[in-house]
Design a protein around this motif. Structure first.
Motif, PDB file in Angstrom:
ATOM      1  N   ILE A   5       1.071  -1.197  -0.326  1.00 54.34           N
ATOM      2  CA  ILE A   5       0.064  -0.104   0.126  1.00 54.34           C
ATOM      3  C   ILE A   5       0.989   1.164  -0.231  1.00 54.34           C
ATOM      4  N   GLU A   6       1.014   2.221  -0.887  1.00 57.22           N
ATOM      5  CA  GLU A   6       1.734   3.894  -0.740  1.00 57.22           C
ATOM      6  C   GLU A   6       0.105   4.426  -0.859  1.00 57.22           C
ATOM      7  N   TYR A   7       0.127   5.853  -0.352  1.00 62.35           N
ATOM      8  CA  TYR A   7      -0.051   7.103  -0.573  1.00 62.35           C
ATOM      9  C   TYR A   7       0.525   7.647  -1.489  1.00 62.35           C
ATOM     10  N   ARG A   8      -0.363   8.495  -2.227  1.00 65.37           N
ATOM     11  CA  ARG A   8      -0.324   9.051  -3.862  1.00 65.37           C
ATOM     12  C   ARG A   8      -1.242  10.485  -3.239  1.00 65.37           C
ATOM     13  N   CYS A   9      -0.589  11.806  -3.801  1.00 70.52           N
ATOM     14  CA  CYS A   9      -0.705  12.636  -3.163  1.00 70.52           C
ATOM     15  C   CYS A   9      -1.269  13.321  -4.352  1.00 70.52           C
ATOM     16  N   PRO A  15      -0.381  21.170 -12.161  1.00 70.14           N
ATOM     17  CA  PRO A  15       0.869  22.714 -11.856  1.00 70.14           C
ATOM     18  C   PRO A  15       1.206  22.517 -10.644  1.00 70.14           C
ATOM     19  N   SER A  16       0.885  22.582  -9.600  1.00 67.90           N
ATOM     20  CA  SER A  16       1.241  23.332  -8.453  1.00 67.90           C
ATOM     21  C   SER A  16       2.474  21.833  -7.340  1.00 67.90           C
ATOM     22  N   ARG A  24       9.903  19.054  -4.415  1.00 68.23           N
ATOM     23  CA  ARG A  24       8.698  18.943  -5.328  1.00 68.23           C
ATOM     24  C   ARG A  24       8.397  17.940  -5.150  1.00 68.23           C
ATOM     25  N   CYS A  25       6.345  18.042  -5.385  1.00 68.44           N
ATOM     26  CA  CYS A  25       5.191  16.801  -4.357  1.00 68.44           C
ATOM     27  C   CYS A  25       6.215  15.421  -4.301  1.00 68.44           C
ATOM     28  N   GLU A  26       5.947  15.018  -3.262  1.00 68.33           N
ATOM     29  CA  GLU A  26       6.861  13.542  -2.494  1.00 68.33           C
ATOM     30  C   GLU A  26       6.060  13.081  -3.187  1.00 68.33           C
ATOM     31  N   SER A  27       4.781  12.524  -3.858  1.00 69.19           N
ATOM     32  CA  SER A  27       4.784  11.287  -5.341  1.00 69.19           C
ATOM     33  C   SER A  27       5.137  11.142  -6.107  1.00 69.19           C
ATOM     34  N   LEU A  28       5.722  12.618  -7.190  1.00 66.06           N
ATOM     35  CA  LEU A  28       6.653  12.478  -8.311  1.00 66.06           C
ATOM     36  C   LEU A  28       7.703  11.827  -7.906  1.00 66.06           C
ATOM     37  N   ASP A  29       8.116  12.124  -6.548  1.00 63.24           N
ATOM     38  CA  ASP A  29       9.805  10.854  -6.491  1.00 63.24           C
ATOM     39  C   ASP A  29       9.099  10.051  -5.566  1.00 63.24           C
ATOM     40  N   CYS A  73       2.993  19.778  -1.351  1.00 61.96           N
ATOM     41  CA  CYS A  73       2.147  20.378  -1.347  1.00 61.96           C
ATOM     42  C   CYS A  73       0.620  21.105  -1.058  1.00 61.96           C
ATOM     43  N   ALA A  74       0.646  20.884   0.058  1.00 64.15           N
ATOM     44  CA  ALA A  74      -0.292  21.062   1.187  1.00 64.15           C
ATOM     45  C   ALA A  74       0.458  22.981   1.688  1.00 64.15           C
TER      46      ALA A  74
END
Ligand SMILES: [Zn+2]
Length: 80
Positions: A5-9, A15-16, A24-29, A73-74
């Motif tokens: 299980i992985e949480y995705r933002c 764009p933000s 950058r967004c943690e889920s992009l990494d 992102c938050a």
């Protein structure tokens, strides 16, 4: 069988989420709350989800009506 299980933002496709070359967004990494259950039972999944919810809070993720948003992102969205 184990279950991953992985949480995705929820903001990762906006764009933000792109941020800068520094952050950058943690889920992009592929970073953020994630874990695996040793058993494929509903109870084991529920236990893992509770642990991941705690991890998310500790990592600064925010729970929104749409779902979890990563700490980066938050900040971009002004979530508190
Ligand atoms: Zn994000």
């Amino acid at each position: 069988m184990a279950i991953w299980i992985e949480y995705r933002c929820e903001n990762m496709n906006e764009p933000s989420a792109e941020g800068s070359h520094i952050r950058r967004c943690e889920s992009l990494d592929n970073s953020g709350p994630m874990g695996m259950t040793a058993k494929d039972t509903r109870e084991a999944v529920a236990v893992t989800l509770r642990i991941l919810d705690e991890d998310a809070v500790n990592y600064g993720w925010k729970r929104t009506p749409a779902g979890w948003v990563c700490a980066f992102c938050a900040e971009q969205l002004g979530l508190k």
